[in-house]
Design a protein around this motif. Structure first.
Motif, short mmCIF file in Angstrom:
data_model
loop_
_atom_site.label_atom_id
_atom_site.label_comp_id
_atom_site.label_asym_id
_atom_site.label_seq_id
_atom_site.Cartn_x
_atom_site.Cartn_y
_atom_site.Cartn_z
N ALA A 11 0.83 -1.21 0.00
CA ALA A 11 0.00 0.00 0.00
C ALA A 11 0.86 1.27 0.00
N ALA A 12 1.96 1.25 0.75
CA ALA A 12 2.80 2.44 0.85
C ALA A 12 3.38 2.80 -0.52
N SER A 13 3.81 1.79 -1.26
CA SER A 13 4.39 2.04 -2.59
C SER A 13 3.33 2.58 -3.53
N SER A 14 2.14 2.00 -3.48
CA SER A 14 1.07 2.46 -4.37
C SER A 14 0.72 3.91 -4.06
N GLU A 15 0.72 4.25 -2.80
CA GLU A 15 0.40 5.62 -2.39
C GLU A 15 1.48 6.57 -2.91
N ALA A 16 2.75 6.16 -2.76
CA ALA A 16 3.87 7.00 -3.19
C ALA A 16 3.80 7.26 -4.69
N ALA A 17 3.35 6.24 -5.44
CA ALA A 17 3.31 6.38 -6.89
C ALA A 17 2.34 7.47 -7.33
N LYS A 18 1.37 7.76 -6.50
CA LYS A 18 0.37 8.76 -6.87
C LYS A 18 0.79 10.18 -6.50
N GLY A 19 1.67 10.30 -5.54
CA GLY A 19 2.00 11.62 -5.02
C GLY A 19 3.02 12.36 -5.86
N LYS A 20 3.35 13.57 -5.45
CA LYS A 20 4.39 14.36 -6.12
C LYS A 20 5.41 14.72 -5.05
N PRO A 21 6.17 13.73 -4.58
CA PRO A 21 7.05 13.97 -3.43
C PRO A 21 8.22 14.92 -3.71
N LEU A 22 8.44 15.26 -4.97
CA LEU A 22 9.56 16.17 -5.26
C LEU A 22 9.09 17.60 -5.58
N THR A 23 7.82 17.90 -5.23
CA THR A 23 7.31 19.24 -5.50
C THR A 23 8.24 20.29 -4.87
N LEU A 78 7.74 13.13 -10.62
CA LEU A 78 7.59 13.21 -9.16
C LEU A 78 7.35 14.66 -8.70
N GLY A 79 7.24 15.56 -9.67
CA GLY A 79 6.92 16.95 -9.34
C GLY A 79 8.14 17.83 -9.14
N GLY A 80 9.33 17.29 -9.38
CA GLY A 80 10.55 18.06 -9.15
C GLY A 80 11.16 18.63 -10.42
N HIS A 81 12.28 19.31 -10.24
CA HIS A 81 12.98 19.92 -11.37
C HIS A 81 14.35 19.27 -11.54
N PRO A 82 14.60 18.60 -12.68
CA PRO A 82 15.92 18.05 -12.93
C PRO A 82 16.81 19.12 -13.56
N MET A 83 17.93 19.44 -12.92
CA MET A 83 18.81 20.48 -13.46
C MET A 83 20.06 19.80 -14.03
N PHE A 84 20.10 19.72 -15.37
CA PHE A 84 21.23 19.01 -15.98
C PHE A 84 22.46 19.91 -16.03
N LEU A 85 23.56 19.41 -15.45
CA LEU A 85 24.81 20.16 -15.44
C LEU A 85 25.89 19.29 -16.08
#
Ligand code: CP
Ligand code: NVA
Length: 325
Positions: free
Chosen positions: A33-45, A71-78
């Motif tokens: 259940a925890a993994s399924s819940e995580a898959a729906k969220g945006k933990p990197l907002t 995941l809602g985050g920003h990847p900054m390619f350097l």
């Protein structure tokens, strides 16, 4: 992480897993259940992950950029031509400065000590995106792929126990990562590298320590004979003979690796299992595996590549999303 990768795959693809091939019809085990819940969220907002790459990449870059975005985050390619790293600024200064502004660092480096140095001085998690010694993200995707093709299908890593994987190729970062991962979970590794391309002593030591810690179930067999390595193997795998940074050794390596190309003739002569899968982390070159095997029915290389994405979601969710200062 594997359970989470399956949860992401199921959530985003909205299909039963395994999706194809010989696993068809196998029962899908529900992720917890925890993994399924995580898959729906945006933990990197509102979070940024710096992708510090001093070498080229297709899979690692695309899987991480897309995963972080999902995941809602920003990847900054350097890239190496974007920042001062290694050119005009020490690893220490770079690590202190970048980690003071971002929430995670994903670093593809030359020598393994560089990623260790970054991690030592960073105030945020540092994840290895490939070093000369290891490539953990690749083997996570390989584990997911192996589980998908194992009968009966299970997301439980202990179901891989007893599998025999053959490596025919260079003694490099991908092999090293397999050595420190597979035997400790009861998977046998049969390795052939040419003379002069010996196993890394520190990796052998770590692999043996892992086997001992887990009860010594998996075995490592080492030879210079590719036919011996593939004997009774359920999975055949290889990688380029010329890793990034070794381009100047190309002519010598092509000569030294003569007889190491993975072909159906080799698999037959050596006595590999008839239904043995073929895996390759990519990028692939014809010298290490011919078209017949690479594009054959038993090749799972593109599922393996796609799983880089589902495992990347699990990695960034776990190490950046859940991480708190
Ligand atoms: N397998 C892998 O890491 O590929 P890239 O070098 O393209 O990222
Ligand atoms: N051994 C290869 C792996 C690429 C994913 C390299 O280091 O270039």
């Amino acid at each position: 992480l594997i359970n989470s990768a399956f949860a992401f795959k199921k959530h985003y693809k909205s299909i039963a897993i395994p999706e194809a091939g010989r696993s068809e019809g196998a029962k899908f085990q529900q992720p917890d259940a925890a993994s399924s819940e995580a898959a729906k969220g945006k933990p990197l907002t509102d979070k940024t992950v710096a992708l510090m790459f001093s070498k080229r990449s297709t899979r690692t870059r695309v899987s991480s950029e897309t995963a972080i975005t999902m995941l809602g985050g920003h990847p900054m390619f350097l890239g190496s031509s974007d920042i001062q790293l290694g050119v005009n600024e020490s690893l220490y200064d770079t690590s202190r400065v970048i980690s003071s502004m971002v929430d995670g660092i994903f670093a593809r480096v030359g020598h393994h000590s560089e990623v260790e140095e970054l991690a030592k001085h960073s105030t945020v998690p540092v994840i290895n995106a490939l070093s000369h010694l290891y490539h953990p993200c690749q083997i996570l995707a390989d584990l997911q792929t192996l589980l998908e093709f194992r009968q009966p299908f299970s997301t439980d890593l202990s179901s891989l126990e007893g599998l025999t994987i053959a490596w025919v190729g260079d003694s490099n970062n991908i092999l090293n990562e397999m050595m420190v991962t597979y035997p400790r979970m009861g998977v046998n590794l049969q390795i052939a590298t040419p003379k002069g391309y010996d196993l890394e002593p520190e990796v052998v030591e770590r692999a043996n320590a892992g086997i001992k810690q887990e009860g010594g179930k998996g075995k490592i067999i080492y030879t210079n004979d590719p036919a011996e390595a593939v004997k009774n193997a359920n999975v055949i795998t290889t990688d380029t003979w010329i890793s990034m940074g070794q381009e100047e050794e190309t002519a010598k390596r092509l000569k030294d690796f003569a007889g190491y190309q993975v072909t159906n003739e080799l698999l037959k002569r050596g006595g590999a299992a008839k239904d043995a899968l073929f895996m390759h982390c990519l990028p692939r070159h014809k010298e290490e595996v011919d078209d017949e095997v690479f594009h054959g029915n038993q090749s799972v290389v593109f599922q393996e590549a796609e799983n880089r994405k589902w495992t990347a979601l699990a990695v960034f969710d776990a190490f950046v999303g859940k991480w708190k200062v």
